[in-house]
Design an enzyme around this catalytic site. Structure first.
Site, PDB file in Angstrom:
ATOM      1  N   ASN A 116       7.767   2.137   4.754  1.00  0.00           N
ATOM      2  CA  ASN A 116       8.925   1.440   4.188  1.00  0.00           C
ATOM      3  C   ASN A 116       8.708   0.995   2.736  1.00  0.00           C
ATOM      4  O   ASN A 116       9.429   0.133   2.226  1.00  0.00           O
ATOM      5  CB  ASN A 116       9.236   0.200   5.039  1.00  0.00           C
ATOM      6  N   GLU A 117       7.711   1.575   2.043  1.00  0.00           N
ATOM      7  CA  GLU A 117       7.303   1.072   0.725  1.00  0.00           C
ATOM      8  C   GLU A 117       8.461   0.896  -0.259  1.00  0.00           C
ATOM      9  O   GLU A 117       8.525  -0.107  -0.963  1.00  0.00           O
ATOM     10  CB  GLU A 117       6.243   1.999   0.102  1.00  0.00           C
ATOM     11  N   LEU A 171      -0.590  -3.115   4.858  1.00  0.00           N
ATOM     12  CA  LEU A 171      -1.460  -3.789   3.900  1.00  0.00           C
ATOM     13  C   LEU A 171      -1.091  -5.251   3.780  1.00  0.00           C
ATOM     14  O   LEU A 171       0.095  -5.610   3.822  1.00  0.00           O
ATOM     15  CB  LEU A 171      -1.350  -3.122   2.531  1.00  0.00           C
ATOM     16  N   GLY A 224       1.250   0.516   5.990  1.00  0.00           N
ATOM     17  CA  GLY A 224      -0.156   0.821   6.236  1.00  0.00           C
ATOM     18  C   GLY A 224      -0.471   0.942   7.726  1.00  0.00           C
ATOM     19  O   GLY A 224      -1.407   1.654   8.108  1.00  0.00           O
TER      20      GLY A 224
END
Ligand code: CO8
Length: 306
Positions: free
Chosen positions: A181-182, A112, A157
């Site tokens: 990896n958020e 994203l 994303g």
């Protein structure tokens, strides 16, 4: 059989008008020249600002090349174009499969676009998140055979896009990594990212992966089943097209119904919680602490470059 196929296509449509579609350009070109074809080629090219779509109506295979420098980040504009292209291919009677890849060297997609989540109004953030949901719904719920040809780095994303496909082939390069990896950004992968990953690699590996925000090397990704196959960079498209022909050899209606049977509960979960998921995202991302994390992350990315 043809009637059933049309019904299934019809079920999958319905969002086209949301985006105010413009007619796409057509001109003949050449990325699919490597496909073995029986008779004369019929290629159609849809070019947008952020992606190029080439459909070979002889084989039924479309190649979507993401081309948004520098890193194919998924902005609102990018996601909107992508959804329109998927919708067009889904509705196209000649299209049976899609290969998703990138024309940016060494990058599949950076995930994203963080700029869409930082310093924006709640209205914008909500619109952005709806577009993220929409592309996942379209890819994960597609009746077409979808193959990700992951020819570069694929965090967050980018990994979601790949996981939403039916099959993943990654270029075997020690510099490439893939994963969600958020948590490393101080944000939380939503339930449908998590569900998609569970469906690909299983529950334990997903929990491990998500809590630590793990990015996997190509060999690790193959080991845990996050990708299905590793190939040399220069073989990725020929491999993807060859795998595609195997998948297209299966009777389409049987494959589509099987795919739907496997994926429907996961799709329905988002469809029934779509508005609350948007609200949760807007509330979460608007928090001062999360905005601060995103700011620091963006600065880190810029400094790293320097
Ligand atoms: N969004 C916006 N800009 C980005 C992004 C991104 N995701 N990634 C990189 N950029 C920018 C960089 O800031 C840099 O900008 P500039 O040229 O202005 O300095 C430019 O792209 C090039 O970046 P790099 O120099 O880092 O390029 P490299 O080729 O060295 O590396 C990578 C490419 C590996 C892709 C690297 O850029 C990277 O790791 N990027 C970050 C990827 C990332 O962490 N993405 C996570 C996005 S969040 C997401 O997808 C899911 C969110 C779910 C939200 C749930 C909330 C509830």
């Amino acid at each position: 059989m043809a009637a059933l196929r049309n019904v299934m296509r019809g079920l999958c449509s319905g969002h086209l008008s949301l985006y105010g579609i413009k007619s796409l350009q057509y001109k003949p070109t050449g990325i699919l020249c490597q496909l073995p074809c029986k008779s004369s080629y019929q290629r159609r090219l849809f070019t947008n600002k952020n992606m190029m779509v080439e459909l070979d109506s002889n084989t039924g295979v479309a190649v979507i090349q993401m081309k948004k420098p520098p890193v194919n980040s998924l902005s609102l504009e990018f996601l909107t174009e992508f959804a329109i292209n998927m919708e067009k291919l889904e509705m196209d009677r000649e299209c049976r499969g899609v290969v998703l890849t990138s024309s940016i060297p060494k990058i599949f997609s950076a995930g994203l676009d963080i700029n869409e989540m930082y310093g924006k109004t709640p209205e914008h953030t909500g619109e952005f998140w709806r577009a993220v949901q929409e592309i996942w719904l379209k890819l994960y719920g597609s009746n077409l055979v979808t193959i990700a040809a992951i020819n570069g780095a694929s965090p967050a994303g980018g990994c979601l896009l790949a996981m939403a496909c039916d099959y993943r082939i990654m270029a075997d390069n020690p510099k490439y990594a893939i994963g969600l990896n958020e948590t490393k950004l101080g944000i939380v992968a939503p339930f449908w990212f998590k569900d998609t990953m569970i469906n690909v690699i299983g529950r334990r590996a997903t929990e491990h992966s998500l809590q630590l925000g793990l990015m996997y090397s190509t060999s690790e990704a193959l080991k845990i089943g996050l990708v299905d196959q590793l190939v040399a960079q220069d073989k990725i498209m020929t491999t993807a097209l060859s795998v595609m022909s195997e998948w297209l050899a299966i009777p389409g209606h049987a494959r589509q119904i099987t795919k739907s049977m496997m994926r429907k509960p996961t799709l329905d979960r988002l469809l029934t919680n779509r508005e609350s998921d948007i609200q949760n995202f807007v509330n979460f991302i608007s928090k001062d602490s999360i905005q601060k994390s995103l700011q620091l992350y963006l600065e880190m990315l810029r400094q790293r470059k320097g």
